[in-house]
Design a protein around this motif. Sequence first.
Motif, PDB file in Angstrom:
ATOM      1  N   PRO A  12       0.842  -1.200   0.000  1.00  0.00           N
ATOM      2  CA  PRO A  12       0.000   0.000   0.000  1.00  0.00           C
ATOM      3  C   PRO A  12       0.880   1.253   0.000  1.00  0.00           C
ATOM      4  O   PRO A  12       1.882   1.298   0.712  1.00  0.00           O
ATOM      5  N   TYR A  14       0.859   5.483   0.225  1.00  0.00           N
ATOM      6  CA  TYR A  14       0.135   6.739   0.440  1.00  0.00           C
ATOM      7  C   TYR A  14       1.162   7.851   0.618  1.00  0.00           C
ATOM      8  O   TYR A  14       1.834   7.919   1.647  1.00  0.00           O
ATOM      9  N   VAL A  43      -0.522  -0.610  -4.531  1.00  0.00           N
ATOM     10  CA  VAL A  43      -1.839   0.032  -4.479  1.00  0.00           C
ATOM     11  C   VAL A  43      -1.649   1.467  -4.035  1.00  0.00           C
ATOM     12  O   VAL A  43      -1.186   1.732  -2.921  1.00  0.00           O
ATOM     13  N   ASP A  44      -1.964   2.392  -4.909  1.00  0.00           N
ATOM     14  CA  ASP A  44      -1.858   3.795  -4.536  1.00  0.00           C
ATOM     15  C   ASP A  44      -3.138   4.201  -3.822  1.00  0.00           C
ATOM     16  O   ASP A  44      -4.224   4.169  -4.387  1.00  0.00           O
ATOM     17  N   ASP A  45      -2.983   4.575  -2.556  1.00  0.00           N
ATOM     18  CA  ASP A  45      -4.144   4.849  -1.719  1.00  0.00           C
ATOM     19  C   ASP A  45      -4.522   6.338  -1.773  1.00  0.00           C
ATOM     20  O   ASP A  45      -4.553   7.013  -0.756  1.00  0.00           O
ATOM     21  N   LEU A  71      -6.137   3.907  -6.467  1.00  0.00           N
ATOM     22  CA  LEU A  71      -7.439   4.229  -5.874  1.00  0.00           C
ATOM     23  C   LEU A  71      -7.740   5.715  -6.092  1.00  0.00           C
ATOM     24  O   LEU A  71      -6.834   6.542  -6.110  1.00  0.00           O
ATOM     25  N   ASN A  74      -8.329   8.186  -0.731  1.00  0.00           N
ATOM     26  CA  ASN A  74      -7.695   7.460   0.361  1.00  0.00           C
ATOM     27  C   ASN A  74      -8.712   6.544   1.050  1.00  0.00           C
ATOM     28  O   ASN A  74      -9.755   6.998   1.507  1.00  0.00           O
ATOM     29  N   GLN A  77      -4.975   2.132   4.906  1.00  0.00           N
ATOM     30  CA  GLN A  77      -3.971   1.091   4.620  1.00  0.00           C
ATOM     31  C   GLN A  77      -4.585  -0.296   4.444  1.00  0.00           C
ATOM     32  O   GLN A  77      -4.282  -1.005   3.480  1.00  0.00           O
ATOM     33  N   ASN A  79      -7.734  -1.269   3.826  1.00  0.00           N
ATOM     34  CA  ASN A  79      -8.589  -1.412   2.653  1.00  0.00           C
ATOM     35  C   ASN A  79      -7.748  -1.440   1.377  1.00  0.00           C
ATOM     36  O   ASN A  79      -8.067  -2.153   0.427  1.00  0.00           O
ATOM     37  N   ALA A  80      -6.675  -0.644   1.367  1.00  0.00           N
ATOM     38  CA  ALA A  80      -5.797  -0.635   0.184  1.00  0.00           C
ATOM     39  C   ALA A  80      -5.178  -2.028  -0.013  1.00  0.00           C
ATOM     40  O   ALA A  80      -5.105  -2.535  -1.140  1.00  0.00           O
ATOM     41  N   CYS A  83      -7.688  -4.370  -1.389  1.00  0.00           N
ATOM     42  CA  CYS A  83      -7.864  -4.089  -2.815  1.00  0.00           C
ATOM     43  C   CYS A  83      -6.742  -4.754  -3.614  1.00  0.00           C
ATOM     44  O   CYS A  83      -6.987  -5.357  -4.665  1.00  0.00           O
TER      45      CYS A  83
END
Length: 319
Positions: A12, A14, A43-45, A71, A74, A77, A79-80, A83
């Motif tokens: 993840p 962010y 995964v870009d949050d 994503l 935001n 973390q 949830n990202a 995903c």
Amino acid sequence: MSDRPSVSVVIPVYNEKDNLPELLDRSVAACRGLGRPWEIVLVDDGSRDGSTEWLEQAARSRPGEVKAVLLYRNAGQHNAILCGFASAQGDVLGTIDADLQNPPEEIGKVVAAIDEGYDVVGSVRQDRQDALFRKVFSGIVNLMVRRSTGVILHDYGCMLRAYRRRVVDAMLGCRERHTFIPVLANLFAKRVTEVPVAHAERSAGTSKYSVLKLVNLQFDLLTCMTAAPLRLVTYVGVVISALSIGFGALLLALRLVYGPEWAAAGVFTLFAVMFFFIGAQFVALGLMGEYIGRIHAAVRERPRYLIDRVVGEPLGARR
Ligand code: UDP
Ligand code: MG
């Protein structure tokens, strides 16, 4: 790479732009050392610092090895990561943080433990490089989780972890919005272990968890794990009511022995009656809590069970 990946590493991201080049180089090198097909799912949050564009570019230049899921906003973390799990294809799914606090070179260790037959592999940060208050806080939370779940892991906060596909699929089947992956995973794992891993200071930037976000995360962990606090309300109510009945009986006895003057014109009796009703209110709240707890469990739609295998059914009878 044409083979379907056997290991997926989900990361993840962010606002981690300054960490990404080194993160990807080291992660790719670590994955190459695994000796089997792999993929990295970043995964870009909902970053706003240019991480998104960097990841997009990285995925384009390493097709088949690096995938970027971007994503729109935001999502947090955990949830990202979920995903990332949903779009990863590996049979073994690893996770690490993007800030290089978890050395990517350690991925091999958690994957190896899955190969040994474990469903979930956590890790314990040796010589953890975080602020003292974070370490103390973690110690308390880890103790609480161990007591509540009975799963004896020592570092639920370390996200350098690996999961078997079956456990990940079960987690993806849960419909809850607020969750804490290491605790959720325990629910579906039969064999859980942990390995010691190195820990580094954050490579660049600052923690993405403000104190408020950290507190919220602990509530996610607590509510994901247990409804015990709701039940506690009932117990508190029962104890207060029981004590008030004892108190009332004591007052009555003393009143009979020492006469009406002693009882201060019934003030104490009033207290006993009041305590009883305060207790009754707690019990009523607790009862509502029991219903809320069940509603909470229902809306999460967690799978009720995982079938290991069915014996005595012809092959292919089930889809
Ligand atoms: N992270 C995320 N979404 C968020 C917060 C954090 O994807 O809303 C990612 C972050 O980029 C990092 C990991 O989660 O890869 C852990 O965050 P951080 O290192 O800031 O947490 P700390 O180490 O301070 O607990
Ligand atoms: Mg960190």
